[in-house]
Structures are given as structure tokens and as C-alpha cells.
Design a protein around this motif. Structure first.
Motif, short mmCIF file in Angstrom:
data_model
loop_
_atom_site.label_atom_id
_atom_site.label_comp_id
_atom_site.label_asym_id
_atom_site.label_seq_id
_atom_site.Cartn_x
_atom_site.Cartn_y
_atom_site.Cartn_z
N UNK A 60 0.84 -1.19 0.00
CA UNK A 60 0.00 0.00 0.00
C UNK A 60 0.89 1.25 0.00
N UNK A 61 1.23 1.71 -1.19
CA UNK A 61 2.14 2.85 -1.32
C UNK A 61 1.53 4.14 -0.78
N UNK A 62 0.21 4.23 -0.78
CA UNK A 62 -0.45 5.43 -0.28
C UNK A 62 -0.40 5.51 1.25
N UNK A 63 -0.18 4.36 1.88
CA UNK A 63 -0.12 4.30 3.35
C UNK A 63 1.08 3.44 3.76
N UNK A 64 2.29 4.00 3.69
CA UNK A 64 3.48 3.22 4.05
C UNK A 64 3.36 2.62 5.45
N UNK A 65 3.81 1.40 5.64
CA UNK A 65 3.68 0.77 6.96
C UNK A 65 4.47 1.50 8.03
N UNK A 66 3.94 1.41 9.23
CA UNK A 66 4.60 2.02 10.38
C UNK A 66 4.97 0.93 11.40
#
Length: 231
Positions: A221-227
């Protein structure tokens, strides 16, 4: 497809030596707590072509009547969702788009609907992978194409709605869970759940958990990079 009700020999249903159960506290916990704890654990499936063992790589939490992404949002009790209102440790399997099955682990206490969607698994051995590929009948060698996605892993493990209600804590079952990795040693990241725009403010909750940079993760999910996930 084989199912829990199929007749099997006592030998085929015997647990393998060294079975290590997961702690009851995991299945009794809220989905949001159980979801990251299920990462690295082993999902065992007995099929007509032999036992398949896989490692859980990615999960999503769906917990409580307040979660607008949950099938049980608002306390919705139907023939489909009733299993979520039971005690933890049971499989919740449903069909999406009329063609893909999804496997969930029910957690928590009765009357509090909690479930963890298993989004991706990886085969533990080359033989496990070979059997999964036979069931999937795919030529792609990309790991995520084999079992990186809820529908893909159910096809790779021959899981259908006949497993709805299966007790996942019983090692004589055709589908069960057992202890695998120590979750404390895993590099876990989190991000929003996938394809639940309808969940409004709950769509952005970082309730998808997965192993960082793992090849079997279903979605990048490039729009929501993992944290990083902070325990």
C-alpha cells in the motif's frame, strides 16, 4: 473439497509429535490484541494430498460492535455473523464476490464479536509449497501469488465454508493452529486495512499487521506506508 465432516483414518487425524498449543489467553483476547500475536504462528491443514503447514504473515483485526468494518457492526447477528459472537478459537469462513473464501480466527468472549482475518501465509517447507501449488494450480513463482491474500491462501489450503465453526485449538482437527515463532522477536509493522472504504473513520485505523518486507505480504500500500508496531 474435503471438509471437517469427511471421514478420515485415526492415523490421519493424529496430532504430529511435539504439538505446541497456543495459549488460551490469545483466543480470549480482543481481536486488536490477538491480530499481531497470531503473526509467525503455524496454521496446519490436513488435505487429501497430505498435511500442509504454513506460517501466518499478515492479519487484520475486526473487533467489536463499534467497528464499522466488521460484519457484526452495531451488534448485527445473522446466520453468517453468529459465529463471531461465540467463544474464541473458532474459524469464521465466508465467501466474498461469490468466489473467494476468507478465513478468520474468532477471538474474545461470548457476545463480544471479535475476529482476525488471516490475509497471508507462507509454506514452511518445500513440500508444503509443492502441495499448495497443486491445490492452486498456478504457474507463477511469485510468493504473493501463491498465498498472499485471503482468497489465495484459502485456495492453496483447500478451505471453504464447510470449515466455518471449526475449532482451531484441537490438534486432531483438519484445520488448527499451533505455536510457531516467538512474536517478541518479529519485526512487525502495521497500516490501514484493505478495501474497507465503507468503514468511514474506521477505514484508516492501522489494524492490518504484517511482517516487514516479507515476500508473502498481500498488498504493498504505497499510499499508506507501513509504520512500526509498538507492543
Amino acid at each position: 473439497m474435503s471438509s471437517e465432516s469427511d471421514s478420515q483414518s485415526p492415523q490421519s487425524l493424529a496430532p504430529h509429535s511435539g504439538f505446541q498449543p497456543l495459549p488460551p489467553s490469545l483466543f480470549a483476547s480482543k481481536a486488536l490484541e490477538a491480530s499481531p500475536r497470531l503473526l509467525g504462528q503455524t496454521l496446519v491443514r490436513r488435505t487429501e494430498i497430505g498435511e500442509i503447514r504454513s506460517r501466518i504473515i499478515e492479519t487484520e483485526s475486526y473487533g467489536g460492535i463499534e467497528d464499522k468494518g466488521s460484519h457484526a457492526y452495531g451488534g448485527r447477528r445473522t446466520n453468517r455473523t453468529e459465529i463471531m459472537f461465540g467463544a474464541g478459537g473458532t474459524a469464521y469462513v465466508y465467501l466474498i464476490y461469490g468466489m473467494y473464501h476468507c478465513l478468520n480466527v474468532v477471538t474474545g468472549v461470548p457476545d463480544d464479536p471479535q475476529a482476525v482475518l488471516i490475509r497471508a501465509v507462507e509454506p514452511l517447507t518445500e513440500e508444503d509449497e509443492r502441495r499448495m501449488r497443486l491445490l492452486r494450480s498456478i504457474k507463477s513463482k511469485k510468493p504473493a501469488d501463491l498465498s498472499g491474500g485471503p482468497g489465495k491462501l484459502c485456495r492453496a489450503l483447500d478451505i471453504d465454508k464447510s470449515f466455518n465453526g471449526c475449532r482451531l485449538t484441537v490438534p486432531t482437527s483438519s484445520l488448527y493452529l499451533e505455536a510457531g515463532d516467538d512474536v517478541a522477536g518479529l519485526d512487525i509493522v502495521c497500516g490501514p486495512r484493505i478495501n474497507i472504504d465503507y468503514a468511514e473513520e474506521y477505514a484508516a485505523k492501522p489494524w492490518r499487521f504484517f511482517l516487514k518486507d516479507h515476500s508473502y505480504v498481500s498488498i504493498n500500500d504505497k499510499a499508506n506506508p507501513p509504520k512500526p508496531f509498538h507492543r
